[in-house]
Design a protein around this motif. Sequence first.
Motif, PDB file in Angstrom:
ATOM      1  N   MET A 194       0.832  -1.201   0.000  1.00 46.48           N
ATOM      2  CA  MET A 194       0.000   0.000   0.000  1.00 46.48           C
ATOM      3  C   MET A 194       0.872   1.258   0.000  1.00 46.48           C
ATOM      4  N   LEU A 195       1.940   1.251   0.812  1.00 43.60           N
ATOM      5  CA  LEU A 195       2.850   2.388   0.830  1.00 43.60           C
ATOM      6  C   LEU A 195       3.589   2.524  -0.493  1.00 43.60           C
ATOM      7  N   ALA A 196       3.952   1.392  -1.074  1.00 40.71           N
ATOM      8  CA  ALA A 196       4.635   1.425  -2.372  1.00 40.71           C
ATOM      9  C   ALA A 196       3.738   2.044  -3.436  1.00 40.71           C
ATOM     10  N   ARG A 197       2.462   1.705  -3.410  1.00 38.72           N
ATOM     11  CA  ARG A 197       1.510   2.303  -4.348  1.00 38.72           C
ATOM     12  C   ARG A 197       1.384   3.793  -4.105  1.00 38.72           C
ATOM     13  N   GLY A 198       1.287   4.205  -2.851  1.00 41.03           N
ATOM     14  CA  GLY A 198       1.202   5.620  -2.534  1.00 41.03           C
ATOM     15  C   GLY A 198       2.443   6.369  -2.978  1.00 41.03           C
ATOM     16  N   GLN A 199       3.609   5.766  -2.766  1.00 36.90           N
ATOM     17  CA  GLN A 199       4.857   6.394  -3.185  1.00 36.90           C
ATOM     18  C   GLN A 199       4.878   6.602  -4.695  1.00 36.90           C
ATOM     19  N   TYR A 200       4.437   5.598  -5.417  1.00 35.01           N
ATOM     20  CA  TYR A 200       4.404   5.696  -6.881  1.00 35.01           C
ATOM     21  C   TYR A 200       3.460   6.807  -7.337  1.00 35.01           C
ATOM     22  N   LEU A 201       2.287   6.869  -6.733  1.00 41.84           N
ATOM     23  CA  LEU A 201       1.310   7.879  -7.139  1.00 41.84           C
ATOM     24  C   LEU A 201       1.771   9.290  -6.782  1.00 41.84           C
ATOM     25  N   VAL A 202       2.419   9.454  -5.636  1.00 39.47           N
ATOM     26  CA  VAL A 202       2.862  10.783  -5.205  1.00 39.47           C
ATOM     27  C   VAL A 202       4.137  11.209  -5.933  1.00 39.47           C
ATOM     28  N   GLU A 203       5.140  10.339  -5.950  1.00 39.38           N
ATOM     29  CA  GLU A 203       6.446  10.732  -6.462  1.00 39.38           C
ATOM     30  C   GLU A 203       6.513  10.753  -7.982  1.00 39.38           C
ATOM     31  N   ALA A 204       5.787   9.849  -8.623  1.00 36.30           N
ATOM     32  CA  ALA A 204       5.875   9.718 -10.076  1.00 36.30           C
ATOM     33  C   ALA A 204       4.655  10.316 -10.758  1.00 36.30           C
ATOM     34  N   PRO A 286      -9.928   5.455  -7.452  1.00 36.82           N
ATOM     35  CA  PRO A 286     -10.536   4.464  -6.548  1.00 36.82           C
ATOM     36  C   PRO A 286     -10.151   4.770  -5.105  1.00 36.82           C
ATOM     37  N   GLU A 287     -10.999   4.361  -4.189  1.00 38.66           N
ATOM     38  CA  GLU A 287     -10.764   4.619  -2.767  1.00 38.66           C
ATOM     39  C   GLU A 287      -9.404   4.105  -2.316  1.00 38.66           C
ATOM     40  N   GLU A 288      -8.969   2.956  -2.839  1.00 38.66           N
ATOM     41  CA  GLU A 288      -7.691   2.389  -2.398  1.00 38.66           C
ATOM     42  C   GLU A 288      -6.500   3.244  -2.811  1.00 38.66           C
TER      43      GLU A 288
END
Length: 303
Positions: A194-204, A286-288
């Motif tokens: 979940m954190l990896a997904r958040g990092q990807y969405l925020v940083e990239a 999506p909510e996730e």
Amino acid sequence: MLKRILILLIVVLSAGAATLWAIAAPSELPYTAFEGLSDPDVANGQRIFAAGGCASCHSLEAAGEEGDDDAPPTLGGGHVISSQFGDFRVPNISPSDAGIGDWTFRHFADAMLSGVAPDGTHYYPAFPYSSYALMDIEDVNDLWGYLRTLPASDNMVAAHDVPFPFNVNRAIGLWKYLYMPEPNRVTLESADPMLARGQYLVEAVGHCGECHTPRDVLGGLETDRWLAGAPNPSGEGRIPNITPGGDIGEWSVEDLAYYFESGFTPDFDSVGGSMADVQRGLAQLPEEDRAAIAAYLKAIPAR
């Protein structure tokens, strides 16, 4: 002896100049980067488009024209980004002859991931490719597919207004050498997907650091102060610190996720300024994905 010293100095300087010239050359993606790609997943492309807030800069509405909130965005460009380096005009990226209608996917991928234009020159980093360079090419492919479904615009955008020496295109290659990113902007202590997904969405994809992180005198992000807030490029106020030690320090993950969805803060204030356009894109995720972004922002180092 003096003559020999001068000759040696000229040779050294010439070698140094040649090295810098080579380093500054535009570098396109290798052909191997395109291996194994399938037809674009347009639904995922729309998701990436929303996460990236593309309409907030490229739409005709961003340039001051009236639009229909219920209609697909028309990405005719024209919005002006002013900076100490000059005025940059956001291009038309609609599927028309005035936009990117005659581009191939390779052109688009080189632009997004390498900051290289179809004519082989560097794009200015006002186009946040230094963040997009962290994207997976599969998502870039899906985004490309989605962009091709949007309305065409014949809006012809004027050239940038950038004075010397910032208009020396080859010099942008040296900027890239200094500032194109490492695999991640920060190192997280947890391997939680979940954190990896958040990092990807925020940083990239979301390129949040482009506004929320301070810059040095050359316009590069000061990544040791990642997301710690920065002057507003428009000159009005500041972009907030969104680390756990800043303006949202007391917000919970749930507070952040709800803000991304609704535009309301825990104090029932509403989103404003340039963030309003960004929030409209986040609300479409999506909510996730919103939860992943929120979790990442609570996990990064406090500044």
